[in-house]
Design a protein around this motif. Structure first.
Motif, PDB file in Angstrom:
ATOM      1  N   MET A  95       0.850  -1.197   0.000  1.00 34.64           N
ATOM      2  CA  MET A  95       0.000   0.000   0.000  1.00 34.64           C
ATOM      3  C   MET A  95       0.887   1.249   0.000  1.00 34.64           C
ATOM      4  O   MET A  95       1.810   1.358   0.787  1.00 34.64           O
ATOM      5  N   THR A  96       0.599   2.186  -0.883  1.00 36.24           N
ATOM      6  CA  THR A  96       1.382   3.411  -0.971  1.00 36.24           C
ATOM      7  C   THR A  96       1.055   4.342   0.185  1.00 36.24           C
ATOM      8  O   THR A  96      -0.114   4.599   0.472  1.00 36.24           O
ATOM      9  N   SER A  97       2.093   4.832   0.850  1.00 38.62           N
ATOM     10  CA  SER A  97       1.881   5.764   1.952  1.00 38.62           C
ATOM     11  C   SER A  97       1.477   7.139   1.428  1.00 38.62           C
ATOM     12  O   SER A  97       1.967   7.594   0.394  1.00 38.62           O
ATOM     13  N   LYS A  98       0.596   7.786   2.158  1.00 42.28           N
ATOM     14  CA  LYS A  98       0.180   9.150   1.860  1.00 42.28           C
ATOM     15  C   LYS A  98       0.889  10.107   2.826  1.00 42.28           C
ATOM     16  O   LYS A  98       1.364   9.702   3.892  1.00 42.28           O
ATOM     17  N   THR A  99       0.944  11.374   2.450  1.00 50.70           N
ATOM     18  CA  THR A  99       1.472  12.381   3.365  1.00 50.70           C
ATOM     19  C   THR A  99       0.339  12.937   4.212  1.00 50.70           C
ATOM     20  O   THR A  99      -0.848  12.806   3.863  1.00 50.70           O
ATOM     21  N   VAL A 100       0.695  13.591   5.311  1.00 47.67           N
ATOM     22  CA  VAL A 100      -0.318  14.233   6.150  1.00 47.67           C
ATOM     23  C   VAL A 100      -1.075  15.281   5.346  1.00 47.67           C
ATOM     24  O   VAL A 100      -2.309  15.396   5.434  1.00 47.67           O
ATOM     25  N   ALA A 101      -0.348  16.072   4.552  1.00 45.88           N
ATOM     26  CA  ALA A 101      -0.993  17.112   3.743  1.00 45.88           C
ATOM     27  C   ALA A 101      -2.025  16.503   2.796  1.00 45.88           C
ATOM     28  O   ALA A 101      -3.116  17.054   2.612  1.00 45.88           O
ATOM     29  N   GLU A 102      -1.691  15.370   2.178  1.00 48.96           N
ATOM     30  CA  GLU A 102      -2.626  14.717   1.259  1.00 48.96           C
ATOM     31  C   GLU A 102      -3.864  14.218   1.976  1.00 48.96           C
ATOM     32  O   GLU A 102      -4.995  14.383   1.495  1.00 48.96           O
ATOM     33  N   LEU A 103      -3.683  13.612   3.141  1.00 51.51           N
ATOM     34  CA  LEU A 103      -4.820  13.071   3.877  1.00 51.51           C
ATOM     35  C   LEU A 103      -5.737  14.170   4.401  1.00 51.51           C
ATOM     36  O   LEU A 103      -6.962  14.033   4.380  1.00 51.51           O
ATOM     37  N   LEU A 104      -5.155  15.269   4.872  1.00 51.44           N
ATOM     38  CA  LEU A 104      -5.976  16.361   5.412  1.00 51.44           C
ATOM     39  C   LEU A 104      -6.769  17.070   4.321  1.00 51.44           C
ATOM     40  O   LEU A 104      -7.785  17.711   4.604  1.00 51.44           O
ATOM     41  N   SER A 105      -6.301  16.972   3.088  1.00 51.94           N
ATOM     42  CA  SER A 105      -7.033  17.597   1.969  1.00 51.94           C
ATOM     43  C   SER A 105      -7.987  16.615   1.292  1.00 51.94           C
ATOM     44  O   SER A 105      -8.681  16.972   0.348  1.00 51.94           O
ATOM     45  N   GLN A 106      -8.026  15.372   1.804  1.00 51.79           N
ATOM     46  CA  GLN A 106      -8.860  14.329   1.212  1.00 51.79           C
ATOM     47  C   GLN A 106     -10.342  14.630   1.460  1.00 51.79           C
ATOM     48  O   GLN A 106     -10.749  14.990   2.561  1.00 51.79           O
ATOM     49  N   GLU A 107     -11.152  14.496   0.448  1.00 52.41           N
ATOM     50  CA  GLU A 107     -12.594  14.681   0.577  1.00 52.41           C
ATOM     51  C   GLU A 107     -13.262  13.319   0.729  1.00 52.41           C
ATOM     52  O   GLU A 107     -13.150  12.457  -0.140  1.00 52.41           O
ATOM     53  N   GLY A 108     -13.950  13.114   1.829  1.00 49.48           N
ATOM     54  CA  GLY A 108     -14.615  11.849   2.073  1.00 49.48           C
ATOM     55  C   GLY A 108     -13.678  10.816   2.664  1.00 49.48           C
ATOM     56  O   GLY A 108     -12.455  10.962   2.640  1.00 49.48           O
ATOM     57  N   ALA A 109     -14.256   9.743   3.197  1.00 52.15           N
ATOM     58  CA  ALA A 109     -13.465   8.688   3.826  1.00 52.15           C
ATOM     59  C   ALA A 109     -12.679   7.912   2.780  1.00 52.15           C
ATOM     60  O   ALA A 109     -13.099   7.758   1.645  1.00 52.15           O
ATOM     61  N   LEU A 110     -11.518   7.441   3.172  1.00 50.35           N
ATOM     62  CA  LEU A 110     -10.660   6.653   2.289  1.00 50.35           C
ATOM     63  C   LEU A 110     -10.245   5.404   3.045  1.00 50.35           C
ATOM     64  O   LEU A 110      -9.652   5.490   4.115  1.00 50.35           O
ATOM     65  N   GLN A 111     -10.571   4.256   2.506  1.00 48.69           N
ATOM     66  CA  GLN A 111     -10.277   3.004   3.190  1.00 48.69           C
ATOM     67  C   GLN A 111      -8.777   2.706   3.180  1.00 48.69           C
ATOM     68  O   GLN A 111      -8.071   3.056   2.247  1.00 48.69           O
ATOM     69  N   ASP A 112      -8.332   2.059   4.225  1.00 50.16           N
ATOM     70  CA  ASP A 112      -6.991   1.498   4.280  1.00 50.16           C
ATOM     71  C   ASP A 112      -5.882   2.489   3.906  1.00 50.16           C
ATOM     72  O   ASP A 112      -5.140   2.289   2.951  1.00 50.16           O
ATOM     73  N   VAL A 113      -5.798   3.571   4.649  1.00 43.99           N
ATOM     74  CA  VAL A 113      -4.732   4.538   4.420  1.00 43.99           C
ATOM     75  C   VAL A 113      -3.477   4.098   5.158  1.00 43.99           C
ATOM     76  O   VAL A 113      -3.533   3.376   6.163  1.00 43.99           O
ATOM     77  N   SER A 114      -2.333   4.550   4.639  1.00 45.00           N
ATOM     78  CA  SER A 114      -1.033   4.254   5.252  1.00 45.00           C
ATOM     79  C   SER A 114      -0.252   5.547   5.357  1.00 45.00           C
ATOM     80  O   SER A 114      -0.227   6.342   4.398  1.00 45.00           O
ATOM     81  N   ILE A 115       0.374   5.760   6.497  1.00 43.06           N
ATOM     82  CA  ILE A 115       1.130   7.003   6.695  1.00 43.06           C
ATOM     83  C   ILE A 115       2.290   6.764   7.650  1.00 43.06           C
ATOM     84  O   ILE A 115       2.196   5.946   8.574  1.00 43.06           O
ATOM     85  N   LYS A 116       3.376   7.501   7.411  1.00 40.27           N
ATOM     86  CA  LYS A 116       4.556   7.430   8.270  1.00 40.27           C
ATOM     87  C   LYS A 116       4.921   8.847   8.714  1.00 40.27           C
ATOM     88  O   LYS A 116       4.814   9.792   7.933  1.00 40.27           O
ATOM     89  N   GLY A 117       5.356   8.965   9.948  1.00 39.59           N
ATOM     90  CA  GLY A 117       5.724  10.285  10.445  1.00 39.59           C
ATOM     91  C   GLY A 117       6.294  10.195  11.845  1.00 39.59           C
ATOM     92  O   GLY A 117       6.639   9.115  12.340  1.00 39.59           O
ATOM     93  N   TRP A 118       6.379  11.363  12.496  1.00 42.75           N
ATOM     94  CA  TRP A 118       6.939  11.458  13.847  1.00 42.75           C
ATOM     95  C   TRP A 118       5.862  11.879  14.827  1.00 42.75           C
ATOM     96  O   TRP A 118       5.052  12.766  14.538  1.00 42.75           O
ATOM     97  N   VAL A 119       5.894  11.270  15.981  1.00 44.20           N
ATOM     98  CA  VAL A 119       4.892  11.552  17.008  1.00 44.20           C
ATOM     99  C   VAL A 119       5.175  12.909  17.643  1.00 44.20           C
ATOM    100  O   VAL A 119       6.285  13.153  18.128  1.00 44.20           O
TER     101      VAL A 119
END
Length: 481
Positions: A1-25
């Protein structure tokens, strides 16, 4: 599964199944809510963990600063402050994390402390915003020149000439520091050095850029420059970046047109493309100014200052007219300036420049035709004025809050005049024979300007110290990292 960025997910319209993301807490609250950031935006995305579905030992490793990989479902947020969040299905901690020693804890840190931890300071909102803006401004610089027919030139970092004539340069040598070869008079014999002569780190690429402008027409440099000035002010660095365009067949008026258009273009770019970062930095600056006495607060917010430059025509004023205005203004007459203007020929200070911009003209200002004796040798000499005073075709652009932003001039294209100026300043013609050649072979009117990139970043971010707008500042007694 291709990881998305935080910016991409926050701009996403509607729910998206099975998202993947990497980052720092950034934070992990109540063993349930992870604020995750990956540098793509100033905003965090909330990841909601159902404690019962995860091993307690794993969750103990999810600490501030840890790098993690999250997969789950992007859903509408049930809480305040965000529109979407991730319902976590799987969580992996990537690498090690030591919560006891991690220095960037979720609390307020001083900028001095963060400079000591410059390798980690972009994990904070302020510095991530500053460095994204720095990146955008860099792109906007190249974009502008590329779209306007300029050729990008890499000027030498190691040079045998001192473009500014100040002598504050870092030496480059391969000689043995304890036992260098000496001449009969006891001085160092640089003929035995790597380059066969005394060399330094450059303070400017301008002189070399002029040579290319006189064949390619329009060129610019954008690279590192160095100055061995033992200064610890908030405006000085030993290593900094300079933007220096040079254009053949362009006089001072054309130079002013170019500089004004350029400044408006790059600042318009960040207004359009870095809105969230600018809003955050604007709010930060306003909160800081609320702590100051009313008299020390700025009349404009950060975004208002940028729009002040973008939306106003720059007022063009001669140095002579500016001196008359300053000499007769109330702050000068009442001796409220730290540097009182008494006579023509004074070198203007930031307080004078800001008065002209913020109080008198209330728009950005371009000062031109400065006294010859306070400007560099390569600036074109004007005919003496009615009082016999010598001026040069120099120009400085003044901004609110910061004073001088750009310095430039029409260059001296007349061989005989340039030789006379070099002689008066004891500049050896043999060292700049190639520069003089430009005045011998196809000489023509040409102009250019220099802009210290970090000063531009300071203006666009509202940061008060130049050490906070460059990744790893180089200052006296400091070359860490």
């Amino acid at each position: 599964m291709t990881s998305k960025t935080v910016a991409e997910l926050l701009s996403q319209e509607g729910a998206l199944q099975d998202v993947s993301i990497k980052g720092w807490v950034r934070t992990f609250r109540a063993n349930r809510f992870i604020a995750l950031n990956d540098g793509s935006t100033i905003n965090n995305i909330q990841c909601v963990v159902d404690f019962e579905n995860f091993d307690e030992a794993l969750l103990k490793r999810v600490t501030t600063g840890a790098a993690i990989h999250v997969t789950g479902e992007l859903v509408e947020s049930q809480g305040k402050g965000q529109s979407v969040e991730i319902a976590v299905k799987a969580l992996e901690v990537l690498g090690d994390s030591d919560p006891e020693t991690y220095p960037i804890q979720p609390k307020k840190h001083s900028f001095e402390f963060l400079r000591e931890n410059a390798h980690l300071r972009t994990r904070t909102n302020t510095f991530s915003a500053v460095m994204r803006l720095r990146s955008s401004l860099s792109f906007a610089v190249h974009k502008y020149f590329n779209e306007n027919g300029f050729n990008y030139m890499h000027t030498p970092i190691i040079t045998g000439s001192d473009a500014e004539g100040a002598g504050e340069m870092f030496k480059v040598t391969s000689l043995d520091a304890k036992n260098p070869p000496l001449k009969e008079d006891g001085t160092v014999n640089y003929k035995e050095d790597f380059f066969g002569k005394e060399t330094n780190l450059t303070v400017s690429g301008q002189l070399e850029a002029e040579t290319y402008a006189m064949s390619l027409g329009k060129v610019y440099t954008f690279g590192p420059t160095f100055r061995a000035e033992n200064s610890n002010t908030t405006r000085h660095l030993a290593e900094f970046w300079m933007i220096e365009p040079e254009v053949a067949f362009m006089d001072l008026a054309g130079n002013m047109d170019l500089a004004e258009d350029f400044m408006k273009s790059v600042l318009s770019y960040v207004l359009e493309n870095n809105k969230e970062d600018l809003e955050f930095l604007d709010n930060r600056l306003q909160k800081e100014e609320e702590k100051l006495p009313q008299a020390q607060r700025s009349d404009m917010s950060l975004i208002e200052k940028i729009k002040f430059v973008v939306d106003n025509n720059f007022k063009r004023v001669s140095y002579t007219e500016a001196i008359d205005i300053l000499r007769n203004c109330k702050p000068n007459k009442k001796k409220k300036f730290n540097y009182i203007i008494e006579e023509w020929g004074a070198d203007l200070q930031s307080e004078h420049e800001r008065f002209l911009v913020e109080k008198h003209f209330k728009c950005p200002v371009i000062l031109f035709d400065y006294p010859a004796n306070i400007k560099a040798f390569y600036m074109r000499l004007n005919e003496p004025d009615a009082e016999g005073r010598e001026t040069v075709r120099a120009m400085d652009i003044l901004f609110p809050g910061i004073g001088e932003m750009v310095g430039g001039s029409q260059r001296e294209e007349r061989l005989d005049v340039l030789k006379e100026k070099m002689k008066a300043l004891d500049i050896d013609e043999k060292e700049l024979w190639w520069y003089l050649d430009l005045r011998k072979y196809g000489t023509a009117v040409h102009s250019g300007f220099g802009l210290g990139f970090e000063r531009l970043v300071m203006f666009a971010t509202g940061m008060g110290n130049i050490r906070d707008v460059i990744p790893y500042p180089r200052t006296p007694q400091n070359a860490e990292f």
